[in-house]
Motif scaffolding. Structure first.
Motif, mmCIF file in Angstrom:
data_model
loop_
_atom_site.group_PDB
_atom_site.id
_atom_site.type_symbol
_atom_site.label_atom_id
_atom_site.label_comp_id
_atom_site.label_asym_id
_atom_site.label_seq_id
_atom_site.Cartn_x
_atom_site.Cartn_y
_atom_site.Cartn_z
ATOM 1 N N VAL A 132 2.983 4.357 -1.323
ATOM 2 C CA VAL A 132 2.944 5.112 -2.579
ATOM 3 C C VAL A 132 4.369 5.269 -3.091
ATOM 4 O O VAL A 132 5.244 5.777 -2.386
ATOM 5 C CB VAL A 132 2.282 6.495 -2.374
ATOM 6 C CG1 VAL A 132 2.314 7.303 -3.658
ATOM 7 C CG2 VAL A 132 0.847 6.324 -1.878
ATOM 8 N N CYS A 187 -3.889 -2.149 -7.854
ATOM 9 C CA CYS A 187 -2.983 -0.996 -7.829
ATOM 10 C C CYS A 187 -3.751 0.293 -8.127
ATOM 11 O O CYS A 187 -4.757 0.275 -8.845
ATOM 12 C CB CYS A 187 -1.869 -1.143 -8.863
ATOM 13 S SG CYS A 187 -0.750 -2.519 -8.562
ATOM 14 N N THR A 188 -3.248 1.387 -7.596
ATOM 15 C CA THR A 188 -3.778 2.717 -7.880
ATOM 16 C C THR A 188 -2.714 3.480 -8.649
ATOM 17 O O THR A 188 -1.573 3.590 -8.183
ATOM 18 C CB THR A 188 -4.130 3.462 -6.574
ATOM 19 O OG1 THR A 188 -5.099 2.692 -5.861
ATOM 20 C CG2 THR A 188 -4.671 4.845 -6.857
ATOM 21 N N PHE A 189 -3.096 3.974 -9.824
ATOM 22 C CA PHE A 189 -2.189 4.725 -10.688
ATOM 23 C C PHE A 189 -2.602 6.190 -10.634
ATOM 24 O O PHE A 189 -3.679 6.550 -11.110
ATOM 25 C CB PHE A 189 -2.258 4.190 -12.125
ATOM 26 C CG PHE A 189 -1.844 2.750 -12.234
ATOM 27 C CD1 PHE A 189 -0.517 2.414 -12.440
ATOM 28 C CD2 PHE A 189 -2.774 1.724 -12.112
ATOM 29 C CE1 PHE A 189 -0.118 1.089 -12.532
ATOM 30 C CE2 PHE A 189 -2.397 0.400 -12.205
ATOM 31 C CZ PHE A 189 -1.066 0.073 -12.409
ATOM 32 N N ASN A 190 -1.771 7.021 -10.015
ATOM 33 C CA ASN A 190 -2.073 8.445 -9.873
ATOM 34 C C ASN A 190 -1.539 9.214 -11.073
ATOM 35 O O ASN A 190 -0.358 9.124 -11.402
ATOM 36 C CB ASN A 190 -1.464 8.989 -8.581
ATOM 37 C CG ASN A 190 -2.026 8.271 -7.379
ATOM 38 O OD1 ASN A 190 -3.229 8.256 -7.176
ATOM 39 N ND2 ASN A 190 -1.159 7.642 -6.601
ATOM 40 N N THR A 191 -2.440 9.962 -11.727
ATOM 41 C CA THR A 191 -2.093 10.745 -12.912
ATOM 42 C C THR A 191 -2.548 12.183 -12.702
ATOM 43 O O THR A 191 -3.385 12.450 -11.832
ATOM 44 C CB THR A 191 -2.781 10.160 -14.162
ATOM 45 O OG1 THR A 191 -4.196 10.177 -13.958
ATOM 46 C CG2 THR A 191 -2.319 8.742 -14.446
ATOM 47 N N GLY A 202 0.787 -1.231 0.000
ATOM 48 C CA GLY A 202 0.000 0.000 0.000
ATOM 49 C C GLY A 202 0.816 1.278 0.000
ATOM 50 O O GLY A 202 0.244 2.362 -0.085
ATOM 51 N N VAL A 259 2.397 5.190 -7.941
ATOM 52 C CA VAL A 259 1.646 3.932 -7.939
ATOM 53 C C VAL A 259 1.662 3.372 -6.525
ATOM 54 O O VAL A 259 2.668 3.441 -5.830
ATOM 55 C CB VAL A 259 2.266 2.902 -8.909
ATOM 56 C CG1 VAL A 259 1.463 1.615 -8.909
ATOM 57 C CG2 VAL A 259 2.401 3.458 -10.311
ATOM 58 N N SER A 260 0.529 2.807 -6.126
ATOM 59 C CA SER A 260 0.486 2.028 -4.895
ATOM 60 C C SER A 260 -0.253 0.728 -5.192
ATOM 61 O O SER A 260 -1.172 0.704 -6.008
ATOM 62 C CB SER A 260 -0.200 2.792 -3.752
ATOM 63 O OG SER A 260 -1.545 3.057 -4.084
ATOM 64 N N CYS A 261 0.189 -0.367 -4.574
ATOM 65 C CA CYS A 261 -0.416 -1.679 -4.804
ATOM 66 C C CYS A 261 -0.633 -2.365 -3.459
ATOM 67 O O CYS A 261 0.091 -2.126 -2.504
ATOM 68 C CB CYS A 261 0.494 -2.550 -5.675
ATOM 69 S SG CYS A 261 0.772 -1.922 -7.337
ATOM 70 N N ARG A 262 -1.643 -3.216 -3.433
ATOM 71 C CA ARG A 262 -1.926 -3.981 -2.221
ATOM 72 C C ARG A 262 -1.844 -5.482 -2.546
ATOM 73 O O ARG A 262 -1.888 -5.872 -3.711
ATOM 74 C CB ARG A 262 -3.267 -3.604 -1.627
ATOM 75 C CG ARG A 262 -4.445 -3.847 -2.491
ATOM 76 C CD ARG A 262 -5.736 -3.335 -1.817
ATOM 77 N NE ARG A 262 -6.918 -3.832 -2.472
ATOM 78 C CZ ARG A 262 -7.454 -3.329 -3.579
ATOM 79 N NH1 ARG A 262 -6.893 -2.292 -4.160
ATOM 80 N NH2 ARG A 262 -8.536 -3.861 -4.103
ATOM 81 N N SER A 274 -6.868 -4.099 -10.691
ATOM 82 C CA SER A 274 -7.755 -4.080 -9.522
ATOM 83 C C SER A 274 -7.032 -3.761 -8.219
ATOM 84 O O SER A 274 -7.621 -3.190 -7.309
ATOM 85 C CB SER A 274 -8.447 -5.439 -9.364
ATOM 86 O OG SER A 274 -9.252 -5.724 -10.470
#
Length: 114
Positions: free
Chosen positions: A51, A76-80, A49, A109-112, A74
């Protein structure tokens, strides 16, 4: 000359230990490859989690997920900097990809874990 060689060797050891700090803590890591035109770069993101900044401003259109059996679209969150649509697919060669539309820099990017 011997001092310089020792210095370079020592810096190489330090850089090597900094390259995978999450793995040394026993945290799984996701390997992503970002493509923008002819340019590309790799990023290793721990599944905890945290960043991770990309520190790269190429306009990304495709992200390869080089971690087998990991659902990055699903998990990971990719911040743009702008609105985006992410579409997952698999190439005929079996490479999982995420298409970024419209192409733009990925800031972090953050991933769980699964």
């Amino acid at each position: 000359m011997h001092f310089f060689s020792s210095l370079v060797f020592g810096l190489g050891l330090i850089a090597g230990t900094q390259a995978s700090p999450a793995e040394s803590r026993g945290v799984a890591v996701v390997h992503l490859k970002f493509h923008g035109g002819p340019a590309s770069y790799d990023l290793y993101v721990p599944e905890d989690g945290s960043v991770v900044p990309t520190n790269n401003d190429i306009s990304v259109s495709i992200i390869d997920v080089d971690t087998p059996n990991y659902d990055a679209i699903s998990l990971c969150t990719f911040n743009t900097p702008g609105q985006k649509a992410l579409v997952g697919s698999t190439t005929p060669q079996g490479v999982k990809q995420i298409t970024v539309g419209p192409p733009q820099p990925v800031l972090s990017v953050s991933c769980r874990a699964k």
